[in-house]
Design a protein around this motif. Structure first.
Motif, PDB file in Angstrom:
ATOM      1  N   ALA A  66       0.833  -1.200   0.000  1.00 39.11           N
ATOM      2  CA  ALA A  66       0.000   0.000   0.000  1.00 39.11           C
ATOM      3  C   ALA A  66       0.870   1.255   0.000  1.00 39.11           C
ATOM      4  O   ALA A  66       0.544   2.244  -0.673  1.00 39.11           O
ATOM      5  N   ARG A  67       1.981   1.232   0.715  1.00 32.12           N
ATOM      6  CA  ARG A  67       2.866   2.397   0.760  1.00 32.12           C
ATOM      7  C   ARG A  67       3.469   2.677  -0.609  1.00 32.12           C
ATOM      8  O   ARG A  67       3.522   3.834  -1.060  1.00 32.12           O
ATOM      9  N   ALA A  99       0.680   4.113  -2.763  1.00 32.29           N
ATOM     10  CA  ALA A  99       0.297   5.458  -2.329  1.00 32.29           C
ATOM     11  C   ALA A  99       1.336   6.483  -2.757  1.00 32.29           C
ATOM     12  O   ALA A  99       0.995   7.600  -3.188  1.00 32.29           O
ATOM     13  N   THR A 115      -8.875   8.625  -0.635  1.00 30.98           N
ATOM     14  CA  THR A 115      -8.158   7.346  -0.648  1.00 30.98           C
ATOM     15  C   THR A 115      -6.837   7.461   0.093  1.00 30.98           C
ATOM     16  O   THR A 115      -6.460   6.549   0.853  1.00 30.98           O
ATOM     17  N   TYR A 123      -5.631   5.489   3.378  1.00 32.07           N
ATOM     18  CA  TYR A 123      -4.314   4.871   3.526  1.00 32.07           C
ATOM     19  C   TYR A 123      -3.648   5.329   4.824  1.00 32.07           C
ATOM     20  O   TYR A 123      -3.111   4.503   5.585  1.00 32.07           O
ATOM     21  N   ARG A 157      -5.336   3.818   7.888  1.00 28.95           N
ATOM     22  CA  ARG A 157      -5.181   2.373   8.014  1.00 28.95           C
ATOM     23  C   ARG A 157      -3.762   1.989   8.430  1.00 28.95           C
ATOM     24  O   ARG A 157      -3.557   1.021   9.176  1.00 28.95           O
ATOM     25  N   THR A 158      -2.779   2.707   7.919  1.00 24.22           N
ATOM     26  CA  THR A 158      -1.381   2.306   8.124  1.00 24.22           C
ATOM     27  C   THR A 158      -0.675   3.103   9.211  1.00 24.22           C
ATOM     28  O   THR A 158       0.400   2.695   9.670  1.00 24.22           O
ATOM     29  N   LEU A 177      -5.562   1.306  -5.361  1.00 29.25           N
ATOM     30  CA  LEU A 177      -4.993   1.491  -4.027  1.00 29.25           C
ATOM     31  C   LEU A 177      -6.021   1.180  -2.949  1.00 29.25           C
ATOM     32  O   LEU A 177      -5.669   0.654  -1.887  1.00 29.25           O
ATOM     33  N   SER A 178      -7.296   1.475  -3.198  1.00 30.51           N
ATOM     34  CA  SER A 178      -8.320   1.205  -2.182  1.00 30.51           C
ATOM     35  C   SER A 178      -8.365  -0.271  -1.816  1.00 30.51           C
ATOM     36  O   SER A 178      -8.589  -0.620  -0.654  1.00 30.51           O
ATOM     37  N   VAL A 227      -5.276  -0.975   0.354  1.00 34.38           N
ATOM     38  CA  VAL A 227      -5.481  -0.433   1.697  1.00 34.38           C
ATOM     39  C   VAL A 227      -6.409  -1.350   2.497  1.00 34.38           C
ATOM     40  O   VAL A 227      -6.168  -1.638   3.673  1.00 34.38           O
TER      41      VAL A 227
END
Length: 637
Positions: free
Chosen positions: A50-51, A54, A81, A85, A88-89, A378-379, A382
């Motif tokens: 995800a990183r 993003a 979005t 991210y 979530r992270t 990306l969604s 994530v």
């Protein structure tokens, strides 16, 4: 030895030991552990993926206009979005971009500046659904920062939208536009979600909850949900289901709207309706093709427009909410399947994610990669990150990720590539990277260590190591992979550079074949095959690393509109070689124009004589900058 040094030594030994044991015991497994084809990612790897995605998305953010180029509502969704991210992270690096957008874009703007419509201020316009997207974005910003200005803005937007709730037509519902011509699913799904979110964040509220309840009841009985439990686009003038396409974002918004209202009410009937919508979405003849979430326009004979490119990501945002809320293993498996499929099948070496999550492509309708498709996919990545964020993660990238070389008839060509690693966590890491190159190629060094000292999740730390790849003159034309397997204390990640070896230049713009040559896209855009244009202050630059033994060269651009074309041997000093002096907006000056590159051939360096060709806008005030369709070259060695 102090504690930090001890941690470093222990982790260095663990990283080296794990890689050596795997490589010795299972000769093919060292790469497989970090391979994009390996089984479902664990939590740490999901964070790392995800990183990477993003960071690619935010590479398209324009800090001056404070948006993503040339799309207003899509920019709201992309920023939300990024907010998803960060929430979530735990990564907080992009809070500044959220605030930059809030402060720069909250005023009024004439049509054509940020949106085709005039913006009325406070992120509102005649497009009611656009206004609602921004309302949700600022609720997300409030959740991240607890800064009341964001929630206040969401309330301001919602008050504006409430003026378009109308019971005189179809007994209720919010109009899609200020002209009051259409009542549809997206506008009303957004309204239910926005009003419920406001209630759940404003202590003592009753007004927004009442509006959300009323809107949900109206939506459920509006007729937009068909007999199969799928949401059609909207209503006819006679207030019946218009039978138009079932877009994934309409289904997702209906799910998300019900979930947020359920949180406000704990009404079991609402949650039951949400489950019915969810089951319908992934049921037979619905939104899934061979296990992959798909739009009708994802078929190989069509191309999704700029709006539809982001629909699946909106669905996955609210599907993630469904998984988090219900903990249903079937729903969770579907989410994980989408995330894994995207990473395995729909990602290029640069970490770009395409519009078709199956990865399917074709000459006439290729798989499109841009910031909208990036935000959408990306969604899903994530959503695959566990709710309880793993404390440690390790990611890796290569730059340039898609270099191109044009070997001379004899001798070698070298490429400089930076291997980057990023990490989160609370202990120092020594990441061991092992590099693989095609047979007959060489890389220096073959293995390297990258030291990383993370301090939590909020600000991932990074480190780079230089690599030199040597390519023989005998290398065949085509794509060749340089692979780095990176390991540190039980964490693994794989990254690649996709090296194109070519002896000719011949590509359509707006395709994957253009990408290796596109040195700097700046703020240019592409709306499909044979289409790249630069409006206003944007430009795009191609880099042609001509063979070291080149004696003369010409490049031909199929180009129209209000273009300026410049050439440079160093990407710093430019000479204008073509310029349209007339204001032409109808494509009537489209032609093949040939440029002699011979005067710009400098001394060979690393086996190449690079030449840069830049296209920009001759009249930045009217939005019809240079548009290139096709590029070819004639090279004499």
């Amino acid at each position: 030895m102090n504690l930090e040094a001890l941690h470093i030594r222990v982790r260095t030994l663990l990283a080296a030991a794990s890689l050596m044991v795997v490589a010795a015991a299972f000769p093919a497994a060292a790469a497989d552990l970090a391979s994009p084809d390996s089984p479902r990612a664990d939590g740490s790897t999901a964070v790392a993926r995800a990183r990477v995605a993003a960071d690619v998305l935010m590479g398209s953010y324009d800090p001056n206009k404070a948006w993503f180029p040339s799309s207003w509502w899509n920019s709201a969704v992309a920023l939300q979005t990024i907010g998803d991210y960060m929430r979530r992270t735990g990564d907080r690096r992009y809070l500044g971009e959220l605030d930059n957008t809030f402060e720069k874009d909250k005023g009024a703007f004439p049509g054509g500046v940020l949106s085709g419509d005039p913006l009325l201020g406070n992120f509102t316009s005649r497009a009611i659904d656009d206004s609602e997207w921004w309302g949700l974005t600022w609720v997300q910003a409030y959740d991240l920062t607890r800064n009341p200005k964001y929630l206040d803005m969401a309330v301001t937007i919602a008050n504006y939208v409430d003026g378009f709730w109308d019971t005189s037509t179809c007994s209720g519902g919010v109009w899609w536009n200020a002209e009051r011509t259409y009542k549809n699913a997206v506008t009303n799904g957004l309204w239910i979600r926005l009003t419920a979110e406001l209630h759940n964040r404003i202590p003592g509220d009753t007004v927004w909850l009442s509006r959300s309840r009323t809107a949900w009841s109206w939506f459920q009985n509006s007729g937009m949900i068909n007999a199969n439990g799928l949401v059609n686009d909207g209503l006819t003038n006679a207030c019946t289901n218009n039978g138009q396409n079932v877009w994934s974002y309409n289904q997702g918004l209906a799910i998300g709207a019900g979930l947020e209202l359920w949180r406000a009410t704990r009404d079991p009937g609402i949650l039951a309706s949400v489950r019915q919508l969810a089951d319908a979405a992934i049921g037979p003849n619905a939104l899934v093709t061979n296990g992959v979430l798909s739009e009708a326009c994802d078929v190989i004979t069509q191309t999704c427009d700029d709006n539809a490119k982001q629909f699946k990501g909106i669905f996955m945002r609210y599907w993630t909410d469904l998984v988090d809320t219900t903990h249903n293993p079937r729903y969770a498996a579907f989410l994980a399947q989408q995330a894994e499929g995207i990473w395995n099948n729909d990602r290029d070496a640069a970490g770009r994610l395409g519009t078709r999550w199956s990865g399917a492509t074709g000459n006439d309708h290729p798989n499109v990669f841009d910031w909208r498709t990036q935000a959408s996919a990306l969604s899903a990545l994530v959503g695959n990150v566990p709710i309880v964020t793993p404390q440690e993660s390790l990611a890796a990238t290569m730059s340039p990720a898609q270099p191109v070389i044009m070997p001379a008839a004899s001798g070698i060509t070298t490429i400089a590539i930076d291997l980057g690693a990023s990490a989160t966590g609370f202990f120092p890491l020594q990441a061991l990277a092992s590099i693989d190159v095609p047979a007959g190629w060489n890389v220096t060094p073959r293995a390297t260590m990258l030291r990383l000292q993370p301090h939590g999740n909020a600000m991932p730390v990074s480190s780079t190591a230089p690599l030199t790849v040597t390519v023989p003159s005998s290398a065949t034309d085509g794509h060749h992979m340089v692979t780095a397997n990176v390991a540190a204390a039980g964490l693994y990640f794989n990254t690649q550079a996709d090296v194109l070896v070519a002896h000719k230049i011949d590509f359509d713009t707006g395709t994957v074949d253009e990408v290796p040559w596109l040195f700097d896209p700046d703020g240019s855009q592409s709306n499909g095959v044979q289409n790249r244009f630069a409006d206003g202050n944007a430009h795009f630059t191609y880099r042609f690393p001509l063979p070291a033994d080149t004696t003369s060269a010409q490049v031909t651009l199929t180009i129209d509109a209000e273009f300026v074309v410049q050439v440079s041997s160093d990407n710093a000093h430019w000479t204008t070689v073509l310029q349209e002096t007339r204001r032409i907006t109808d494509g009537s000056n489209k032609a093949d124009r040939t440029i002699d590159l011979t005067p710009y051939l400098g001394a060979a360096s690393n086996g190449a004589k690079p030449v840069y060709v830049k296209v920009s806008d001759a009249f930045p005030d009217d939005g019809w900058g240079g548009r290139v369709y096709h590029v070819t070259a004639n090279i004499v060695e």
